[in-house]
Design an enzyme around this catalytic site. Structure first.
Site, mmCIF file in Angstrom:
data_model
loop_
_atom_site.group_PDB
_atom_site.id
_atom_site.type_symbol
_atom_site.label_atom_id
_atom_site.label_comp_id
_atom_site.label_asym_id
_atom_site.label_seq_id
_atom_site.Cartn_x
_atom_site.Cartn_y
_atom_site.Cartn_z
ATOM 1 N N GLU A 264 43.144 18.413 86.088
ATOM 2 C CA GLU A 264 44.332 18.938 85.408
ATOM 3 C C GLU A 264 45.374 17.841 85.203
ATOM 4 O O GLU A 264 45.998 17.759 84.146
ATOM 5 C CB GLU A 264 44.954 20.096 86.204
ATOM 6 C CG GLU A 264 44.060 21.317 86.343
ATOM 7 C CD GLU A 264 43.908 22.126 85.053
ATOM 8 O OE1 GLU A 264 44.529 21.781 84.036
ATOM 9 O OE2 GLU A 264 43.128 23.099 85.072
ATOM 10 N N ARG A 268 46.396 16.905 81.424
ATOM 11 C CA ARG A 268 47.762 17.288 81.010
ATOM 12 C C ARG A 268 48.731 16.111 81.098
ATOM 13 O O ARG A 268 49.497 15.873 80.171
ATOM 14 C CB ARG A 268 48.289 18.425 81.885
ATOM 15 C CG ARG A 268 47.426 19.661 81.801
ATOM 16 C CD ARG A 268 48.081 20.833 82.506
ATOM 17 N NE ARG A 268 47.094 21.854 82.803
ATOM 18 C CZ ARG A 268 47.334 23.144 82.854
ATOM 19 N NH1 ARG A 268 48.546 23.606 82.646
ATOM 20 N NH2 ARG A 268 46.385 24.011 83.148
ATOM 21 N N ASP A 397 32.627 23.740 80.245
ATOM 22 C CA ASP A 397 33.104 23.503 78.873
ATOM 23 C C ASP A 397 33.393 22.065 78.437
ATOM 24 O O ASP A 397 32.692 21.480 77.604
ATOM 25 C CB ASP A 397 34.333 24.396 78.578
ATOM 26 C CG ASP A 397 35.397 24.403 79.674
ATOM 27 O OD1 ASP A 397 35.305 23.563 80.589
ATOM 28 O OD2 ASP A 397 36.323 25.238 79.605
ATOM 29 N N GLU A 531 41.989 28.533 72.983
ATOM 30 C CA GLU A 531 40.649 28.175 72.478
ATOM 31 C C GLU A 531 40.277 28.813 71.138
ATOM 32 O O GLU A 531 39.623 28.173 70.303
ATOM 33 C CB GLU A 531 39.572 28.504 73.523
ATOM 34 C CG GLU A 531 39.629 27.643 74.788
ATOM 35 C CD GLU A 531 40.746 28.026 75.745
ATOM 36 O OE1 GLU A 531 41.285 29.146 75.615
ATOM 37 O OE2 GLU A 531 41.092 27.207 76.622
ATOM 38 N N THR A 617 41.006 17.459 75.705
ATOM 39 C CA THR A 617 40.764 18.895 75.898
ATOM 40 C C THR A 617 42.055 19.685 76.092
ATOM 41 O O THR A 617 42.043 20.913 76.096
ATOM 42 C CB THR A 617 39.785 19.135 77.073
ATOM 43 O OG1 THR A 617 39.364 20.496 77.051
ATOM 44 C CG2 THR A 617 40.441 18.829 78.410
HETATM 45 C C1 DMJ Z 1 43.482 23.965 79.078
HETATM 46 O O1 DMJ Z 1 44.147 23.408 80.154
HETATM 47 C C2 DMJ Z 1 42.393 23.058 78.602
HETATM 48 O O2 DMJ Z 1 42.044 23.426 77.331
HETATM 49 C C3 DMJ Z 1 41.194 23.073 79.478
HETATM 50 O O3 DMJ Z 1 40.119 22.324 78.964
HETATM 51 C C4 DMJ Z 1 40.705 24.464 79.762
HETATM 52 N N1 DMJ Z 1 41.627 25.483 79.567
HETATM 53 C C5 DMJ Z 1 43.019 25.328 79.458
HETATM 54 C C6 DMJ Z 1 43.635 26.352 78.527
HETATM 55 O O4 DMJ Z 1 42.997 27.548 78.455
#
Ligand code: DMJ
Length: 639
Positions: A264, A268, A397, A531, A617
């Site tokens: 995370e 982020r 994912d 998503e 992501t």
């Molecule tokens: C986000 O923090 C990112 O997209 C991550 O890959 C998975 N999901 C959350 C949002 O749903």
């Protein structure tokens, strides 16, 4: 000697605020000094100073012993040039009695000044003293930081060509109106966080206070600020961007005793800081990203080099989530570091980051995969898979996403990544992708030898991924993958459309006559996730089919209608209920991703074109690295 007197007086006062109230037996440590005590104290102090003054003349002359023989003269007494006896720097040469007279009057002046300073200190309140000392401490800490090299500029590297970082005016006034609405939603989310949660990781929009979860440990690292920066930038919200930048400059500090999620924090914070750096060119973001990355590196100290899920930013101690199968690390976590870490090596010239992630790839390549699938769990001590559970949603994912994006980000030169992606997707299609009785294409989950016919909201990102990977797919299957992307987008739209609030549930089934609806109560929530909108945006970019803008607009309206409250935007506990109850969390990814993808959906394609930018992501855009003949630091060392 006089220097000693000054030092002593300051040391005493410096002690005052650090002692717990009542802990000292020394009477003038108390704030409530009586006048007579002050007087006695002054008497003692002046007697002491007089003693020092007398001692200067009556003690034997030590000058011949060369007191400052460490070459520190200049620092300690800069106004006396010791190389020329008796010369005051810049002044005339003074001999014998003249020198003594001059020194005597200087010493007298010094004593008077010290006495004044002491009196002055006694007049100050405890709070004033405390504030002064804190300022001093801060100054010293800053100086130490500079000494440590923390403030050192990083080596200059050629900036990748940055294309399309502003405007994106869609032209059509109707589309522009929609885009303006999304911008207004971003303003509301940001302003609310600014007002009620500033500096906290996230916001509780109903309680109107700060919020955090275990992924950020017990830190207050302003996750929403960092995550939102690039969205603010591309929306042209420049004063908000500046506010965020200032907070980061002054407050974002990673030496905190907090156990954070490596994944995370990478997607982020490091992703957010790097994107902000590339968009704005402000060095501070790059420096902070590198400082933070250094703090994550100890997580890789495992017997296999597969990182721990969590690391304590201060101690560097790592561990895994208690709930993960057999002490395992998670595929989507250790497999979602590549993009950011390659950029870190590029920007710093330090191969360590690149080596960490390429090592993970090599290790995975050597492992057997059941049915060609990657299980979600891998034990970092033994290097063995945990439970055989495979998912393109939660836990799996973004591992697949980063294989494709590693190839794109390398200007399509990282063919190993592309091949690994193609193989993985082929196995996924064979074992996990099915059509429901009602004709909806879905991606299920593989659990210990059987397919669970359930799809998560998280899995919906895969529609966009298939479309993004269509060009360059083997055996000329581009059309097939674009079609697969469109089918997933359609299924995910259905999952929204079949609810009361027109917002998608966390997970939905394709079983026992059910199609794209949630069954269990704890799967009916919508937490502002991006998503589905992310997939609409990719599909829009590749097809320009107006239905994607239409679907995006439906979602935006539903969010504004049901999730908007006076203190920001909140998640909803049950999307099938007409009277929504709120979860009271404004997720940082709502600003980083959901609103950004919506804004891009109503912008022209020349804003962040996909030939030049690859989105991590968390929707943070990083430029394609067209390295030509340049090899990344460390890349030749790891084969
Ligand atoms: C986000 O923090 C990112 O997209 C991550 O890959 C998975 N999901 C959350 C949002 O749903």
């Amino acid at each position: 000697m006089c220097m000693f007197c000054v030092g002593a007086a300051e040391q005493h006062s410096a002690l005052i605020p650090t002692l717990a109230p009542g802990a000292s037996s020394f009477p003038y440590h108390r704030a409530t000094l009586r006048l007579s005590e002050k007087f006695i104290l002054l008497l003692i102090l002046s007697a002491f100073i007089t003693l020092c003054f007398g001692a200067f003349f009556f003690l034997p002359d030590n000058s011949k012993h060369k007191r400052f023989d460490l070459g520190l003269e200049h620092m300690l007494i800069p106004h006396i040039d010791s190389s020329k006896e008796g010369r005051l720097s810049g002044g005339p040469v003074i001999h014998g009695q003249g020198l003594h007279d001059d020194l005597r009057s200087k010493i007298r002046a010094d004593h008077e000044r010290v006495l004044e300073e002491a009196k002055e200190k006694l007049r100050k309140s405890r709070e004033q003293l405390r504030a002064e000392i804190q300022t001093e401490k801060n100054k010293v800490a800053e100086q130490l930081k500079v000494k440590d090299g923390a403030g050192k500029p990083l080596p200059p590297v050629p900036m990748p060509k940055l294309v399309g970082i502003n405007d994106g005016d869609p032209g059509d006034p109707e589309v522009k109106e929609k885009r303006d609405k999304i911008r207004e939603m971003m303003k509301h989310a940001w302003d609310s966080y600014r007002q009620y949660g500033w500096g906290h990781n996230e916001l509780k929009p109903l309680s109107k206070k700060g919020h955090s979860t275990n992924i950020f440990g017990n830190s207050q690292m302003g996750a929403t600020i960092v995550d939102a920066l690039d969205t603010l930038y591309i929306m042209g919200l420049h004063s908000e961007f500046k506010e965020g930048q200032e907070w980061i400059q002054q407050n974002l500090n990673f030496s905190v005793n907090a156990e954070v999620s490596v994944f995370e924090v990478n997607i982020r914070f490091i992703g957010g800081l790097l994107a902000a750096y590339y968009l704005s060119g402000q060095e501070v973001f790059k420096v902070k990203a590198v400082q933070l990355a250094e703090k994550l590196l100890p997580a890789f100290n495992t017997p296999t080099g597969i990182p721990w899920a969590m690391v304590n930013l201060k101690s560097g101690v790592g561990r895994n989530w208690g709930w993960a199968s057999a002490g395992s690390s998670i595929l989507a976590e250790f497999g979602t570091l590549h993009m950011e870490f390659v950029h870190l090596s590029y920007l710093t010239g330090n191969p360590a980051y690149f080596q960490k992630v390429i090592h993970i790839r090599k290790l995975l390549a050597k492992m057997d995969r059941p049915n060609g699938l990657y299980p979600n769990y891998l034990n970092p001590r033994t290097g063995r898979w945990g439970q055989h559970h495979t998912s393109v949603g939660g836990l799996g994912d973004s591992f697949y996403e980063y294989l494709l994006k590693a190839w794109l980000m390398s200007d399509k030169t990282d063919t190993e990544a592309r091949r690994t992606y193609d193989d993985a997707i082929e196995a996924i299609e064979r074992h996990l992708i099915r059509k429901s009785n009602g004709g909806l294409t879905f991606i299920g989950e593989w659990k210990n030898g059987h397919l669970e016919r359930k799809m998560g909201h998280l899995t919906c990102f895969a529609g966009g991924m298939f479309a993004l990977g269509a060009d360059g797919s083997p055996n000329d299957k581009a059309g097939h993958y674009l079609q697969l992307g469109a089918e997933i987008a359609h299924t995910c739209h259905e999952s929204y459309d079949r609810t009361v609030l027109k917002l998608g549930p966390e997970a939905f089934k394709f079983d026992s006559g059910l199609e794209a609806v949630a069954v269990r109560q704890n799967e009916k929530y919508y937490i502002l996730r991006p998503e589905v909108i992310e997939t609409y945006w990719y599909m829009w970019r590749f097809t320009h089919d107006p239905k994607y803008r239409q679907w995006g607009w439906e979602a935006a309206q539903a969010i504004d209608k049901h999730c908007r409250v006076s203190g920001g935007f909140s998640g909803i506990k049950d999307v099938y209920s007409s009277t929504p109850t709120y979860d009271d969390v404004q997720q940082s990814f709502f600003l980083a991703e959901t609103l950004k993808y919506l804004y891009l959906l109503f912008s022209s394609d020349d804003l962040l074109p996909l030939d030049n930018w690859v989105f991590n992501t968390e929707a943070h855009p990083l430029p394609v690295l067209r390295l030509g003949n340049i090899t990344l630091p460390g890349s030749s060392a790891v084969q």
